[in-house]
Design a protein around this motif. Sequence first.
Motif, PDB file in Angstrom:
ATOM      1  N   HIS A   1      32.670  24.108  -5.999  1.00  0.00           N
ATOM      2  CA  HIS A   1      31.396  24.337  -6.676  1.00  0.00           C
ATOM      3  C   HIS A   1      31.124  23.139  -7.570  1.00  0.00           C
ATOM      4  CE1 HIS A   1      28.776  26.289  -9.806  1.00  0.00           C
ATOM      5  NE2 HIS A   1      28.170  26.651  -8.698  1.00  0.00           N
ATOM      6  N   ALA A   2      30.107  22.345  -7.245  1.00  0.00           N
ATOM      7  CA  ALA A   2      29.815  21.140  -8.020  1.00  0.00           C
ATOM      8  C   ALA A   2      28.390  20.677  -7.764  1.00  0.00           C
ATOM      9  CB  ALA A   2      30.788  20.018  -7.657  1.00  0.00           C
ATOM     10  N   ASP A   3      27.850  19.991  -8.752  1.00  0.00           N
ATOM     11  CA  ASP A   3      26.527  19.377  -8.649  1.00  0.00           C
ATOM     12  C   ASP A   3      26.694  17.988  -8.047  1.00  0.00           C
ATOM     13  OD1 ASP A   3      24.043  18.186  -9.049  1.00  0.00           O
ATOM     14  OD2 ASP A   3      23.794  19.009 -11.068  1.00  0.00           O
ATOM     15  N   LEU A   4      26.010  17.717  -6.968  1.00  0.00           N
ATOM     16  CA  LEU A   4      26.152  16.419  -6.305  1.00  0.00           C
ATOM     17  C   LEU A   4      25.733  15.258  -7.209  1.00  0.00           C
ATOM     18  CD1 LEU A   4      24.858  17.239  -2.705  1.00  0.00           C
ATOM     19  CD2 LEU A   4      27.234  16.933  -3.443  1.00  0.00           C
ATOM     20  N   ALA A   5      24.843  15.504  -8.156  1.00  0.00           N
ATOM     21  CA  ALA A   5      24.395  14.427  -9.040  1.00  0.00           C
ATOM     22  C   ALA A   5      25.508  13.965  -9.980  1.00  0.00           C
ATOM     23  CB  ALA A   5      23.183  14.872  -9.845  1.00  0.00           C
ATOM     24  N   GLY A   6      26.528  14.800 -10.150  1.00  0.00           N
ATOM     25  CA  GLY A   6      27.664  14.422 -10.981  1.00  0.00           C
ATOM     26  C   GLY A   6      28.970  14.487 -10.228  1.00  0.00           C
ATOM     27  N   PHE A   7      28.889  14.411  -8.903  1.00  0.00           N
ATOM     28  CA  PHE A   7      30.061  14.606  -8.057  1.00  0.00           C
ATOM     29  C   PHE A   7      31.098  13.501  -8.259  1.00  0.00           C
ATOM     30  CE2 PHE A   7      32.013  13.855  -3.757  1.00  0.00           C
ATOM     31  CZ  PHE A   7      32.861  14.947  -3.794  1.00  0.00           C
ATOM     32  N   GLU A   8      32.274  13.903  -8.663  1.00  0.00           N
ATOM     33  CA  GLU A   8      33.407  12.994  -8.802  1.00  0.00           C
ATOM     34  C   GLU A   8      34.612  13.643  -8.139  1.00  0.00           C
ATOM     35  OE1 GLU A   8      34.087  11.947 -12.846  1.00  0.00           O
ATOM     36  OE2 GLU A   8      32.140  10.973 -13.104  1.00  0.00           O
ATOM     37  N   PRO A   9      34.993  13.181  -6.955  1.00  0.00           N
ATOM     38  CA  PRO A   9      36.104  13.818  -6.238  1.00  0.00           C
ATOM     39  C   PRO A   9      37.363  13.973  -7.080  1.00  0.00           C
ATOM     40  CG  PRO A   9      35.018  12.211  -4.839  1.00  0.00           C
ATOM     41  CD  PRO A   9      34.414  12.066  -6.205  1.00  0.00           C
ATOM     42  N   ASP A  10      37.717  12.954  -7.842  1.00  0.00           N
ATOM     43  CA  ASP A  10      38.953  13.012  -8.630  1.00  0.00           C
ATOM     44  C   ASP A  10      38.938  14.162  -9.630  1.00  0.00           C
ATOM     45  OD1 ASP A  10      39.858  10.825  -7.256  1.00  0.00           O
ATOM     46  OD2 ASP A  10      39.436   9.386  -8.841  1.00  0.00           O
ATOM     47  N   SER A  11      37.787  14.431 -10.236  1.00  0.00           N
ATOM     48  CA  SER A  11      37.714  15.493 -11.235  1.00  0.00           C
ATOM     49  C   SER A  11      37.899  16.874 -10.618  1.00  0.00           C
ATOM     50  CB  SER A  11      36.380  15.427 -11.980  1.00  0.00           C
ATOM     51  OG  SER A  11      35.308  15.800 -11.131  1.00  0.00           O
ATOM     52  N   LEU A  12      37.677  16.978  -9.318  1.00  0.00           N
ATOM     53  CA  LEU A  12      37.862  18.247  -8.612  1.00  0.00           C
ATOM     54  C   LEU A  12      39.231  18.321  -7.937  1.00  0.00           C
ATOM     55  CD1 LEU A  12      34.339  18.564  -6.937  1.00  0.00           C
ATOM     56  CD2 LEU A  12      35.172  19.788  -8.951  1.00  0.00           C
ATOM     57  N   GLY A  13      40.001  17.269  -8.097  1.00  0.00           N
ATOM     58  CA  GLY A  13      41.299  17.241  -7.439  1.00  0.00           C
ATOM     59  C   GLY A  13      41.212  16.857  -5.974  1.00  0.00           C
ATOM     60  N   ILE A  14      40.124  16.181  -5.610  1.00  0.00           N
ATOM     61  CA  ILE A  14      39.937  15.734  -4.227  1.00  0.00           C
ATOM     62  C   ILE A  14      40.169  14.232  -4.179  1.00  0.00           C
ATOM     63  CG2 ILE A  14      38.371  15.678  -2.253  1.00  0.00           C
ATOM     64  CD1 ILE A  14      36.589  17.680  -3.785  1.00  0.00           C
ATOM     65  N   ALA A  15      41.048  13.790  -3.337  1.00  0.00           N
ATOM     66  CA  ALA A  15      41.221  12.350  -3.165  1.00  0.00           C
ATOM     67  C   ALA A  15      39.973  11.790  -2.492  1.00  0.00           C
ATOM     68  CB  ALA A  15      42.454  12.056  -2.333  1.00  0.00           C
ATOM     69  N   GLY A  16      39.533  10.619  -2.924  1.00  0.00           N
ATOM     70  CA  GLY A  16      38.356  10.001  -2.332  1.00  0.00           C
ATOM     71  C   GLY A  16      38.659   9.380  -0.984  1.00  0.00           C
ATOM     72  N   GLY A  17      37.705   8.638  -0.485  1.00  0.00           N
ATOM     73  CA  GLY A  17      37.917   7.934   0.769  1.00  0.00           C
ATOM     74  C   GLY A  17      37.555   8.734   2.001  1.00  0.00           C
ATOM     75  N   PHE A  18      36.306   9.192   2.070  1.00  0.00           N
ATOM     76  CA  PHE A  18      35.850   9.934   3.241  1.00  0.00           C
ATOM     77  C   PHE A  18      35.364   8.970   4.317  1.00  0.00           C
ATOM     78  CE2 PHE A  18      35.605  13.053  -0.139  1.00  0.00           C
ATOM     79  CZ  PHE A  18      36.117  14.193   0.478  1.00  0.00           C
TER      80      PHE A  18
ATOM     81  N   ALA B   1      26.428  29.178  -5.848  1.00  0.00           N
ATOM     82  CA  ALA B   1      27.605  30.057  -5.788  1.00  0.00           C
ATOM     83  C   ALA B   1      27.462  31.117  -4.704  1.00  0.00           C
ATOM     84  CB  ALA B   1      27.823  30.715  -7.147  1.00  0.00           C
ATOM     85  N   SER B   2      26.247  31.586  -4.471  1.00  0.00           N
ATOM     86  CA  SER B   2      26.007  32.596  -3.447  1.00  0.00           C
ATOM     87  C   SER B   2      26.333  32.046  -2.060  1.00  0.00           C
ATOM     88  CB  SER B   2      24.550  33.057  -3.505  1.00  0.00           C
ATOM     89  OG  SER B   2      24.226  33.890  -2.420  1.00  0.00           O
ATOM     90  N   MET B   3      25.929  30.819  -1.812  1.00  0.00           N
ATOM     91  CA  MET B   3      26.228  30.172  -0.536  1.00  0.00           C
ATOM     92  C   MET B   3      27.740  29.964  -0.375  1.00  0.00           C
ATOM     93  SD  MET B   3      23.458  29.391   1.273  1.00  0.00           S
ATOM     94  CE  MET B   3      21.720  29.069   1.125  1.00  0.00           C
ATOM     95  N   LEU B   4      28.372  29.468  -1.433  1.00  0.00           N
ATOM     96  CA  LEU B   4      29.810  29.210  -1.366  1.00  0.00           C
ATOM     97  C   LEU B   4      30.608  30.487  -1.157  1.00  0.00           C
ATOM     98  CD1 LEU B   4      30.365  26.503  -4.130  1.00  0.00           C
ATOM     99  CD2 LEU B   4      30.686  26.219  -1.667  1.00  0.00           C
ATOM    100  N   ALA B   5      30.144  31.586  -1.717  1.00  0.00           N
ATOM    101  CA  ALA B   5      30.849  32.859  -1.538  1.00  0.00           C
ATOM    102  C   ALA B   5      30.916  33.224  -0.062  1.00  0.00           C
ATOM    103  CB  ALA B   5      30.154  33.961  -2.336  1.00  0.00           C
ATOM    104  N   VAL B   6      29.828  32.988   0.662  1.00  0.00           N
ATOM    105  CA  VAL B   6      29.804  33.261   2.101  1.00  0.00           C
ATOM    106  C   VAL B   6      30.742  32.301   2.833  1.00  0.00           C
ATOM    107  CG1 VAL B   6      28.369  33.290   4.179  1.00  0.00           C
ATOM    108  CG2 VAL B   6      27.482  34.214   2.030  1.00  0.00           C
ATOM    109  N   ALA B   7      30.702  31.024   2.462  1.00  0.00           N
ATOM    110  CA  ALA B   7      31.573  30.038   3.102  1.00  0.00           C
ATOM    111  C   ALA B   7      33.036  30.407   2.919  1.00  0.00           C
ATOM    112  CB  ALA B   7      31.299  28.644   2.514  1.00  0.00           C
ATOM    113  N   ARG B   8      33.400  30.787   1.711  1.00  0.00           N
ATOM    114  CA  ARG B   8      34.800  31.144   1.430  1.00  0.00           C
ATOM    115  C   ARG B   8      35.210  32.406   2.172  1.00  0.00           C
ATOM    116  NH1 ARG B   8      33.675  29.552  -4.769  1.00  0.00           N
ATOM    117  NH2 ARG B   8      34.545  27.427  -4.723  1.00  0.00           N
ATOM    118  N   GLN B   9      34.284  33.321   2.343  1.00  0.00           N
ATOM    119  CA  GLN B   9      34.579  34.548   3.083  1.00  0.00           C
ATOM    120  C   GLN B   9      34.788  34.250   4.570  1.00  0.00           C
ATOM    121  OE1 GLN B   9      31.343  37.431   3.301  1.00  0.00           O
ATOM    122  NE2 GLN B   9      32.804  39.111   3.116  1.00  0.00           N
ATOM    123  N   GLN B  10      33.964  33.355   5.102  1.00  0.00           N
ATOM    124  CA  GLN B  10      34.041  33.042   6.524  1.00  0.00           C
ATOM    125  C   GLN B  10      35.227  32.149   6.871  1.00  0.00           C
ATOM    126  OE1 GLN B  10      30.200  31.443   7.678  1.00  0.00           O
ATOM    127  NE2 GLN B  10      29.273  33.479   7.772  1.00  0.00           N
TER     128      GLN B  10
END
Length: 201
Positions: free
Chosen positions: A92-109, A75-84
């Motif tokens: 904010h998510a754990d990559l080990a459980g990363f599911e784009p759909d659950s975050l409202g992100i469409a897949g397909g990168f 969260a500390s890192m993300l706070a800086v990213a959001r400020q910049q």
Amino acid sequence: MSRWSEMAGKASGEDYAARFAALARSGKNVHGEARFCAALVPVGARVLDAGCGTGRVMIRLAELGYDCVGVDLDASMLAVARQQAPGLPWFHADLAGFEPDSLGIAGGFDLVVAAGNIFPLLAPGTERAVVERLSAALRPGGLLVAGFGLDEAHLPVPPGLTLADYDDGCAAAGLTLVDRFATWDADPYAGGGYAVSVHRR
């Protein structure tokens, strides 16, 4: 707990960002990762910055015209990213459980980049799960790019992940090694303590 979390109390996101700002002021190019990624996919491609930290890589890619999404557990890192870069999508998510759909992100990168020793700093035993999650987020033909240290000289923690282990995990997730380099400047890899690997789904 991730190996990064064990270290996180030693430096905040602001401390981390300040270190790179000082490097930039000294004349050092701090955008090697973004330049490397930009050489792999065309402008406008969809990029996931997995373990985006303070956003240094993603912000530069967005400036170059890429459609970027950033994900990090700190969260500390993300706070800086959001400020910049408040206009960019940071999650904010754990990559080990990363599911784009659950975050409202469409897949397909088109490309997923994991810079900054992401894989060696994961919770031990979760590396394959993260590779699987990131592979699943790629469109067919998409690229996973990861750069990380392999020895004590290139890591803030004792090394625990080998290239063979990483490649095995990638293969199990349906990824094929395309190329490997010694640096983000695309120097050829001939062994050594740091590697940048490019795998294709």
